[in-house]
Scaffold this motif. Structure first.
Motif, mmCIF file in Angstrom:
data_model
loop_
_atom_site.group_PDB
_atom_site.id
_atom_site.type_symbol
_atom_site.label_atom_id
_atom_site.label_comp_id
_atom_site.label_asym_id
_atom_site.label_seq_id
_atom_site.Cartn_x
_atom_site.Cartn_y
_atom_site.Cartn_z
ATOM 1 N N ALA A 45 -7.175 -4.449 -25.909
ATOM 2 C CA ALA A 45 -6.093 -4.127 -24.975
ATOM 3 C C ALA A 45 -5.478 -5.387 -24.372
ATOM 4 N N GLY A 46 -6.063 -6.542 -24.665
ATOM 5 C CA GLY A 46 -5.537 -7.804 -24.147
ATOM 6 C C GLY A 46 -6.072 -8.190 -22.785
ATOM 7 N N MET A 47 -7.226 -7.634 -22.412
ATOM 8 C CA MET A 47 -7.816 -7.929 -21.103
ATOM 9 C C MET A 47 -9.270 -8.344 -21.259
ATOM 10 N N THR A 48 -9.742 -9.093 -20.273
ATOM 11 C CA THR A 48 -11.172 -9.335 -20.148
ATOM 12 C C THR A 48 -11.709 -8.283 -19.183
ATOM 13 N N SER A 49 -13.019 -8.172 -19.139
ATOM 14 C CA SER A 49 -13.634 -7.240 -18.186
ATOM 15 C C SER A 49 -13.259 -7.621 -16.756
ATOM 16 N N ARG A 50 -13.274 -8.897 -16.470
ATOM 17 C CA ARG A 50 -12.945 -9.360 -15.124
ATOM 18 C C ARG A 50 -11.502 -9.004 -14.774
ATOM 19 N N GLU A 51 -10.569 -9.244 -15.699
ATOM 20 C CA GLU A 51 -9.165 -8.899 -15.435
ATOM 21 C C GLU A 51 -9.016 -7.399 -15.190
ATOM 22 N N TYR A 52 -9.723 -6.605 -15.976
ATOM 23 C CA TYR A 52 -9.682 -5.156 -15.814
ATOM 24 C C TYR A 52 -10.169 -4.766 -14.413
ATOM 25 N N LEU A 53 -11.262 -5.354 -13.981
ATOM 26 C CA LEU A 53 -11.816 -5.042 -12.661
ATOM 27 C C LEU A 53 -10.881 -5.482 -11.537
ATOM 28 N N VAL A 54 -10.346 -6.692 -11.654
ATOM 29 C CA VAL A 54 -9.445 -7.191 -10.603
ATOM 30 C C VAL A 54 -8.196 -6.315 -10.522
ATOM 31 N N PHE A 55 -7.629 -5.966 -11.667
ATOM 32 C CA PHE A 55 -6.460 -5.086 -11.650
ATOM 33 C C PHE A 55 -6.824 -3.750 -11.007
ATOM 34 N N SER A 56 -7.957 -3.173 -11.423
ATOM 35 C CA SER A 56 -8.391 -1.884 -10.879
ATOM 36 C C SER A 56 -8.544 -1.924 -9.369
ATOM 37 N N TRP A 57 -9.213 -2.945 -8.883
ATOM 38 C CA TRP A 57 -9.421 -3.057 -7.436
ATOM 39 C C TRP A 57 -8.125 -3.331 -6.695
ATOM 40 N N SER A 58 -7.243 -4.094 -7.297
ATOM 41 C CA SER A 58 -5.946 -4.348 -6.667
ATOM 42 C C SER A 58 -5.143 -3.054 -6.558
ATOM 43 N N VAL A 59 -5.166 -2.245 -7.619
ATOM 44 C CA VAL A 59 -4.480 -0.948 -7.578
ATOM 45 C C VAL A 59 -5.073 -0.096 -6.454
ATOM 46 N N PHE A 60 -6.388 -0.062 -6.387
ATOM 47 C CA PHE A 60 -7.043 0.724 -5.346
ATOM 48 C C PHE A 60 -6.647 0.227 -3.955
ATOM 49 N N GLN A 61 -6.763 -1.081 -3.737
ATOM 50 C CA GLN A 61 -6.435 -1.674 -2.445
ATOM 51 C C GLN A 61 -4.992 -1.397 -2.043
ATOM 52 N N ASN A 62 -4.081 -1.548 -2.979
ATOM 53 C CA ASN A 62 -2.668 -1.350 -2.660
ATOM 54 C C ASN A 62 -2.305 0.123 -2.544
ATOM 55 N N GLY A 63 -3.020 0.976 -3.243
ATOM 56 C CA GLY A 63 -2.835 2.418 -3.067
ATOM 57 C C GLY A 63 -3.270 2.862 -1.688
ATOM 58 N N VAL A 64 -4.380 2.335 -1.224
ATOM 59 C CA VAL A 64 -4.841 2.641 0.131
ATOM 60 C C VAL A 64 -3.825 2.125 1.153
ATOM 61 N N ALA A 65 -3.316 0.933 0.924
ATOM 62 C CA ALA A 65 -2.307 0.372 1.838
ATOM 63 C C ALA A 65 -1.051 1.231 1.851
ATOM 64 N N ALA A 66 -0.618 1.693 0.677
ATOM 65 C CA ALA A 66 0.572 2.552 0.598
ATOM 66 C C ALA A 66 0.343 3.834 1.382
ATOM 67 N N TRP A 67 -0.823 4.419 1.215
ATOM 68 C CA TRP A 67 -1.165 5.637 1.954
ATOM 69 C C TRP A 67 -1.186 5.360 3.461
ATOM 70 N N THR A 68 -1.795 4.250 3.850
ATOM 71 C CA THR A 68 -1.881 3.884 5.262
ATOM 72 C C THR A 68 -0.494 3.769 5.879
ATOM 73 N N LEU A 69 0.409 3.142 5.163
ATOM 74 C CA LEU A 69 1.770 2.958 5.676
ATOM 75 C C LEU A 69 2.521 4.278 5.817
#
Length: 165
Positions: A98-122
């Motif tokens: 898929a063109g990703m490392t495990s670390r990149e996959y995890l960082v992207f996943s956590w960033s999506v989660f973090q920013n989704g929570v922020a969007a909900w909070t706002l």
């Protein structure tokens, strides 16, 4: 109000959450490298395209993903979690394809989660931007919310709450 939180958002990173929860709990110090990396990550269309491929390639492998649902002896960092994922050759190959490392996959996943929570909070009455969150990432999440929720449905079976592990 908490009941309005989109369940699919949490599902989007279900298996990353299952793998990384001990590290996330430990990484609340703003000076922590992993926390800073996740907070500093910039969500892009190119990364989303890779992530989408990764989710589709990992979906049939969900039963092979290492999990620590009891959080007893799980990895304590992004590096540890990525190494654990890389320890499963089929998972590592799927991510590489898929063109990703495990670390990149995890960082992207956590960033999506973090920013989704922020969007909900706002969206909540009196909601304020959490410290360290980038509005551009929140806007990216909002623009791709439906797609991210669909991807979350594909990872749902890896959620510890849906697992017998």
């Amino acid at each position: 109000m908490f009941n309005t939180f989109p369940t699919a958002l949490a599902v989007t990173v279900a298996f990353a959450l299952a793998l990384l929860t001990p590290a996330w709990a430990e990484a609340q110090n703003p000076a922590d490298r992993d926390t800073n990396e996740i907070a500093g990550y910039v969500l892009t269309d190119a990364a989303l395209a890779k992530y989408t491929k990764a989710v589709h390639k990992l979906q049939p492998l969900m039963g092979q993903l290492p999990q620590d649902c009891d959080h007893d002896e799980g990895p304590q960092s992004l590096n540890g979690t990525a190494a654990r994922m890389d320890g499963v050759p089929t998972v590592k190959s799927a991510l590489k394809a898929a063109g990703m490392t495990s670390r990149e996959y995890l960082v992207f996943s956590w960033s999506v989660f973090q920013n989704g929570v922020a969007a909900w909070t706002l969206e909540q009455p009196g909601g304020k931007m959490p410290p360290g969150v980038k509005m551009a990432n929140v806007n990216f999440y909002r623009a791709h919310k439906a797609e991210l929720e669909k991807l979350g449905e594909l990872t749902k079976q890896a959620d510890c709450a849906n697992s017998n592990r």
